[in-house]
Design an enzyme around this catalytic site. Structure first.
Site, PDB file in Angstrom:
ATOM      1  N   LYS A   1      66.798  15.107  21.001  1.00  0.00           N
ATOM      2  CA  LYS A   1      67.849  14.276  20.381  1.00  0.00           C
ATOM      3  C   LYS A   1      69.236  14.828  20.712  1.00  0.00           C
ATOM      4  CE  LYS A   1      64.665  11.643  18.944  1.00  0.00           C
ATOM      5  NZ  LYS A   1      63.890  11.474  17.745  1.00  0.00           N
TER       6      LYS A   1
HETATM    7  C1  LIG Z   1      62.540  10.958  17.132  1.00  0.00           C
HETATM    8  C2  LIG Z   1      62.464   9.792  16.239  1.00  0.00           C
HETATM    9  C3  LIG Z   1      61.967   9.891  14.933  1.00  0.00           C
HETATM   10  C4  LIG Z   1      61.289  11.122  14.426  1.00  0.00           C
HETATM   11  O1  LIG Z   1      62.122  12.215  14.327  1.00  0.00           O
HETATM   12  P1  LIG Z   1      61.486  13.612  13.894  1.00  0.00           P
HETATM   13  O2  LIG Z   1      62.689  14.452  13.599  1.00  0.00           O
HETATM   14  O3  LIG Z   1      60.705  14.116  15.075  1.00  0.00           O
HETATM   15  O4  LIG Z   1      60.639  13.387  12.714  1.00  0.00           O
HETATM   16  C5  LIG Z   1      62.045   8.790  14.111  1.00  0.00           C
HETATM   17  N1  LIG Z   1      62.553   7.635  14.538  1.00  0.00           N
HETATM   18  C6  LIG Z   1      63.027   7.485  15.789  1.00  0.00           C
HETATM   19  C7  LIG Z   1      63.596   6.175  16.198  1.00  0.00           C
HETATM   20  C8  LIG Z   1      62.966   8.559  16.690  1.00  0.00           C
HETATM   21  O5  LIG Z   1      63.379   8.397  17.953  1.00  0.00           O
END
Ligand SMILES: *Cc1c(COP(=O)(O)O)cnc(C)c1O
Length: 382
Positions: free
Chosen positions: A187
């Site tokens: 991210k």
């Molecule tokens: C990455 C992601 C998540 C999950 O995030 P985590 O921190 O790994 O739990 C949820 N929603 C979207 C749209 C994502 O891309």
């Protein structure tokens, strides 16, 4: 003599370095490692960046969405309107609290949840809207807020795709009841795994702080500093706080967010110029200021999987964001979905292909990836 390694372009590379090491070192040399002073510092800095008064650090976006749904009293018998064009975490959290995700169609050009479709899906059981800012482009939050107000629904943003986005002068957390962020490895703000919830209501923030820590009335920081005082457990919570170790890695990145976003934006503009006229390929329509978490193209119909294979074999990192959730086996079996219910989401799901994108990716790498993509589309790469 060994042959030179063939060229490789990673799907994602973080830019963590000396600043994060120095910040981490401060934490490691201190007393506190779990949810403590560095988390509090990070929550304050992120809140100032977003312009939202309360931030609650959590272990992931997934856990954050789950305790957010709980904090708003959403559970068995409730419906939550959401999008099938997302990562499975989004609807899974709805199921985890015992509620039912109600999928609605997305816009064909952006992949974002359509506010008209949301309104049409409201029933007497609807309790919340859980929207997703796909690829880093914001949904129409003003329209969604209006729908939420009209039917007295809770509005929650799955803002895993960034903190940097804006649309109509609105950022994540400013119009919703809660925005939830992910600091997962790929991210735009990352510590490997982590998350945060932005809320405006102090009572909700306090409840979230309890829910991330077993439902206890005191967090670790207040239990172990000063004189021991009894704590109580007043509701059933989870264990999903952010740690000081993670917060110390996140903190120095806040001041680089805008530069990194600008760097990804210039790579995206370059990709768009280079790929605009590739036969059969469609680009995602831009709206507002994107965080540019992902760069996704819609491959010529029927050819996405072949292109994934060829790009992968050419050592170019690719991914699919996302195949429409309602057609994955579990959702099909549990809810009886079959193809054709959400044609826009399904078309994106069958054609979407994400190309390498990260801050400081070189123009040369973008040119190379675009060139390879074009070559594989045009002549099958033979
Ligand atoms: C990455 C992601 C998540 C999950 O995030 P985590 O921190 O790994 O739990 C949820 N929603 C979207 C749209 C994502 O891309």
């Amino acid at each position: 003599m060994t042959a030179p390694e063939p060229r490789k372009v990673e799907f994602y590379r973080h830019d963590l370095g000396e600043e994060e090491m120095a910040s981490l070192s401060t934490t490691v040399h201190s007393v506190f490692l779990t949810t403590g002073p560095r988390v509090a510092e990070f929550e304050k800095v992120l809140g100032e960046y977003l312009g939202v008064p309360h931030i609650v650090g959590v272990s992931s976006c997934t856990d954050g969405m789950m305790i957010t749904l709980l904090a708003f009293g959403i559970g068995a018998g409730d419906e939550v309107i959401t999008t099938p064009m997302t990562f499975i975490a989004t609807p899974n959290t709805v199921l985890h609290v015992g509620a039912t995700p109600m999928f609605v169609e997305v816009d064909r050009d952006t992949g974002l949840m359509d506010p008209n479709a949301v309104e049409a899906a409201v029933t007497p059981r609807t309790k919340a809207i859980l929207t997703v800012h796909l690829y880093g482009q914001m949904c129409d939050m003003r329209a969604l807020r209006a729908v939420a107000d009209r039917y007295h629904l809770v509005l929650i943003e799955d803002s895993a795709h960034g903190v940097e986005m804006r649309r109509d002068d609105v950022g994540p957390g400013t119009l919703s009841d809660a925005a939830v962020f992910s600091f997962y490895a790929t991210k735009t703000l990352t510590c490997g795994d982590g998350g945060a919830i932005a809320v405006r209501d102090p009572a909700v923030a306090e409840r979230l702080r309890r829910l991330r820590n077993h439902g206890m009335t005191k967090g670790a920081a207040s239990r172990y500093t000063g004189i021991y005082r009894h704590w109580d457990m007043v509701e059933l919570g989870y264990k999903c706080g952010l740690s000081d170790i993670d917060a110390s890695i996140l903190l120095p990145q806040i001041s680089r967010l805008e530069r990194r976003r600008a760097s990804r934006e210039s790579a995206v503009c370059r990709y768009e110029r280079l790929l605009a006229d590739v036969p059969g390929t469609r680009l995602i329509r831009r709206s507002g200021k994107s965080s540019h978490h992902l760069f996704t193209v819609l491959a010529p119909p029927g050819r996405r999987d072949e292109l994934l294979e060829k790009l992968g074999s050419a050592r170019i990192g690719v991914a699919v964001n996302y195949r429409a959730v309602h057609l994955l086996t579990y959702y099909r079996q549990r809810f009886g979905f079959s193809p054709g219910v959400f044609p826009n989401a399904e078309e994106i799901g069958e054609r979407t292909l994400s190309l390498p994108l990260y801050p400081w990716i070189s123009d040369d790498d973008v040119d190379y990836v675009a060139d390879q993509y074009r070559r594989f589309v045009v002549d099958g790469g033979s």
